[in-house]
Write a protein that holds these residues in place. Structure first.
Motif, PDB file in Angstrom:
ATOM      1  N   UNK A 185       0.828  -1.208   0.000  1.00 32.95           N
ATOM      2  CA  UNK A 185       0.000   0.000   0.000  1.00 32.95           C
ATOM      3  C   UNK A 185       0.861   1.256   0.000  1.00 32.95           C
ATOM      4  N   UNK A 186       2.011   1.214   0.671  1.00 32.29           N
ATOM      5  CA  UNK A 186       2.900   2.380   0.732  1.00 32.29           C
ATOM      6  C   UNK A 186       3.360   2.800  -0.662  1.00 32.29           C
ATOM      7  N   UNK A 187       3.352   1.858  -1.600  1.00 31.77           N
ATOM      8  CA  UNK A 187       3.824   2.127  -2.961  1.00 31.77           C
ATOM      9  C   UNK A 187       2.681   2.128  -3.983  1.00 31.77           C
ATOM     10  N   UNK A 188       1.440   2.197  -3.494  1.00 30.29           N
ATOM     11  CA  UNK A 188       0.270   2.203  -4.368  1.00 30.29           C
ATOM     12  C   UNK A 188       0.229   0.938  -5.238  1.00 30.29           C
ATOM     13  N   UNK A 189       0.606  -0.177  -4.640  1.00 28.17           N
ATOM     14  CA  UNK A 189       0.547  -1.483  -5.297  1.00 28.17           C
ATOM     15  C   UNK A 189      -0.403  -2.383  -4.526  1.00 28.17           C
ATOM     16  N   UNK A 190      -0.799  -3.496  -5.153  1.00 32.77           N
ATOM     17  CA  UNK A 190      -1.722  -4.417  -4.500  1.00 32.77           C
ATOM     18  C   UNK A 190      -1.437  -5.851  -4.944  1.00 32.77           C
ATOM     19  N   UNK A 191      -1.903  -6.804  -4.141  1.00 32.37           N
ATOM     20  CA  UNK A 191      -1.827  -8.208  -4.514  1.00 32.37           C
ATOM     21  C   UNK A 191      -2.968  -8.534  -5.467  1.00 32.37           C
ATOM     22  N   UNK A 192      -2.625  -9.134  -6.577  1.00 37.03           N
ATOM     23  CA  UNK A 192      -3.626  -9.495  -7.587  1.00 37.03           C
ATOM     24  C   UNK A 192      -3.942 -10.988  -7.572  1.00 37.03           C
ATOM     25  N   UNK A 193      -3.253 -11.746  -6.741  1.00 37.46           N
ATOM     26  CA  UNK A 193      -3.489 -13.184  -6.635  1.00 37.46           C
ATOM     27  C   UNK A 193      -2.193 -13.915  -6.373  1.00 37.46           C
ATOM     28  N   UNK A 194      -2.310 -15.186  -6.100  1.00 38.50           N
ATOM     29  CA  UNK A 194      -1.130 -15.995  -5.861  1.00 38.50           C
ATOM     30  C   UNK A 194      -1.455 -17.462  -5.993  1.00 38.50           C
ATOM     31  N   UNK A 216      -2.601  -0.187  -7.830  1.00 38.45           N
ATOM     32  CA  UNK A 216      -3.761  -0.143  -6.939  1.00 38.45           C
ATOM     33  C   UNK A 216      -4.535   1.154  -7.128  1.00 38.45           C
ATOM     34  N   UNK A 217      -5.346   1.225  -8.171  1.00 41.92           N
ATOM     35  CA  UNK A 217      -6.285   2.322  -8.308  1.00 41.92           C
ATOM     36  C   UNK A 217      -5.688   3.669  -8.676  1.00 41.92           C
ATOM     37  N   UNK A 270     -10.586  -5.988 -17.238  1.00 37.64           N
ATOM     38  CA  UNK A 270      -9.598  -5.990 -18.317  1.00 37.64           C
ATOM     39  C   UNK A 270      -8.537  -4.904 -18.149  1.00 37.64           C
ATOM     40  N   UNK A 271      -8.620  -4.128 -17.071  1.00 39.55           N
ATOM     41  CA  UNK A 271      -7.594  -3.133 -16.787  1.00 39.55           C
ATOM     42  C   UNK A 271      -6.420  -3.711 -16.004  1.00 39.55           C
ATOM     43  N   UNK A 272      -6.465  -4.981 -15.698  1.00 41.32           N
ATOM     44  CA  UNK A 272      -5.413  -5.581 -14.882  1.00 41.32           C
ATOM     45  C   UNK A 272      -4.056  -5.508 -15.582  1.00 41.32           C
ATOM     46  N   UNK A 273      -3.030  -5.224 -14.796  1.00 39.13           N
ATOM     47  CA  UNK A 273      -1.661  -5.253 -15.300  1.00 39.13           C
ATOM     48  C   UNK A 273      -0.754  -5.670 -14.150  1.00 39.13           C
ATOM     49  N   UNK A 274       0.405  -6.191 -14.503  1.00 37.77           N
ATOM     50  CA  UNK A 274       1.319  -6.723 -13.493  1.00 37.77           C
ATOM     51  C   UNK A 274       2.636  -5.960 -13.533  1.00 37.77           C
ATOM     52  N   UNK A 275       3.102  -5.575 -12.348  1.00 33.53           N
ATOM     53  CA  UNK A 275       4.395  -4.909 -12.247  1.00 33.53           C
ATOM     54  C   UNK A 275       5.478  -5.860 -11.764  1.00 33.53           C
ATOM     55  N   UNK A 312     -11.007   2.003 -10.416  1.00 28.87           N
ATOM     56  CA  UNK A 312     -10.584   3.399 -10.595  1.00 28.87           C
ATOM     57  C   UNK A 312      -9.167   3.460 -11.138  1.00 28.87           C
ATOM     58  N   UNK A 313      -9.048   3.571 -12.444  1.00 31.22           N
ATOM     59  CA  UNK A 313      -7.747   3.739 -13.090  1.00 31.22           C
ATOM     60  C   UNK A 313      -7.755   5.071 -13.824  1.00 31.22           C
ATOM     61  N   UNK A 314      -6.722   5.869 -13.615  1.00 30.45           N
ATOM     62  CA  UNK A 314      -6.682   7.206 -14.205  1.00 30.45           C
ATOM     63  C   UNK A 314      -6.494   7.136 -15.718  1.00 30.45           C
ATOM     64  N   UNK A 315      -7.217   7.963 -16.486  1.00 32.17           N
ATOM     65  CA  UNK A 315      -7.028   7.995 -17.938  1.00 32.17           C
ATOM     66  C   UNK A 315      -5.587   8.311 -18.332  1.00 32.17           C
ATOM     67  N   UNK A 316      -4.889   9.101 -17.529  1.00 29.92           N
ATOM     68  CA  UNK A 316      -3.503   9.435 -17.838  1.00 29.92           C
ATOM     69  C   UNK A 316      -2.616   8.192 -17.865  1.00 29.92           C
TER      70      UNK A 316
END
Length: 219
Positions: free
Chosen positions: A16-25, A47-48, A124-129, A204-208
């Motif tokens: 959360x500190x880095x605006x990231x989230x767990x998408x599964x495992x 994460x949003x 369909x907005x999912x992406x992985x870092x 909530x994903x920003x258009x930018x």
């Protein structure tokens, strides 16, 4: 005294500190494609709406190539070191890590009707870092039902030039459309197919953010 085992909540709090989230495992055991000793692989993504302002304020946003990848490597790599894990990334190949197949194994991500990955929360907005290969076995939540099974599947007809349908992806047709005035909507707001997904519309994903990745795709 033995170390207290990590929980998913612990790792989420760090992300959360880095605006990231767990998408599964998923659980694993001595698989050749993973670092030795891996017991759990956790997949990580944005994460949003807080993610994009955070990333673009980082030192990697310096005008040099690949700022998002460089930021991901620094942040997720550091987290991995702190957790005694190994960081893996969807960039930097070849060889490439099989993120598509790993995502399907989480049972929180599925092959959509248009063959793009669809996530239980991000659509369909999912992406992985990146991903964390942990030597610890972890309790993972039960998988939700595949959302596409109860969906009207507007993604199948959303592409204005039918470049992305259930029949596959006509990449040249997509690029040709993006070169037109009509294609500006996709360039500025993100792919119309991805936006058509009902789950995408609740995420909530920003258009930018979408516009940046569209420019990277359409170079």
């Amino acid at each position: 005294m033995a170390a207290v085992p990590l929980t998913l909540t612990d790792i989420e709090a760090l992300l959360v500190e880095h605006q990231l989230t767990l998408l599964g495992g998923f659980a694993c055991d001595e698989e050749p494609a993973l670092p030795s000793g891996t017991r759990t692989l956790l997949m990580i993504g944005p994460a949003g709406t807080g993610y994009w302002p955070h990333v673009t304020a980082q030192p990697e946003w310096d005008g040099a190539p690949d700022p998002v990848d460089r930021w991901s490597r620094r942040v997720i790599g550091r987290l991995a070191c702190d957790l005694g894990a190994k960081a893996l990334f969807p960039f930097g190949g070849p060889p490439w890590h099989p993120f598509y197949q790993w995502a399907l194994r989480t049972k929180r991500v599925w092959d959509s009707p248009v063959r793009l990955l669809v996530h239980a929360d991000q659509g369909l907005m999912v992406s992985f870092r990146g991903a964390l290969a942990l030597k610890q076995s972890m309790d993972l939540p039960p998988p939700p039902p595949r959302p596409c099974d109860a969906c009207t599947q507007p993604c199948l007809t959303a592409c204005p030039v039918r470049a992305l349908t259930g029949a596959g992806y006509d990449v040249p047709a997509c690029h040709a459309y993006l070169d037109t005035a009509a294609g500006k909507d996709c360039m500025d707001q993100g792919c119309a197919v991805r936006r058509a997904c009902p789950l995408s519309q609740t995420y909530a994903r920003m258009p930018e953010q979408s516009a940046y990745h569209m420019r990277q795709f359409h170079k």
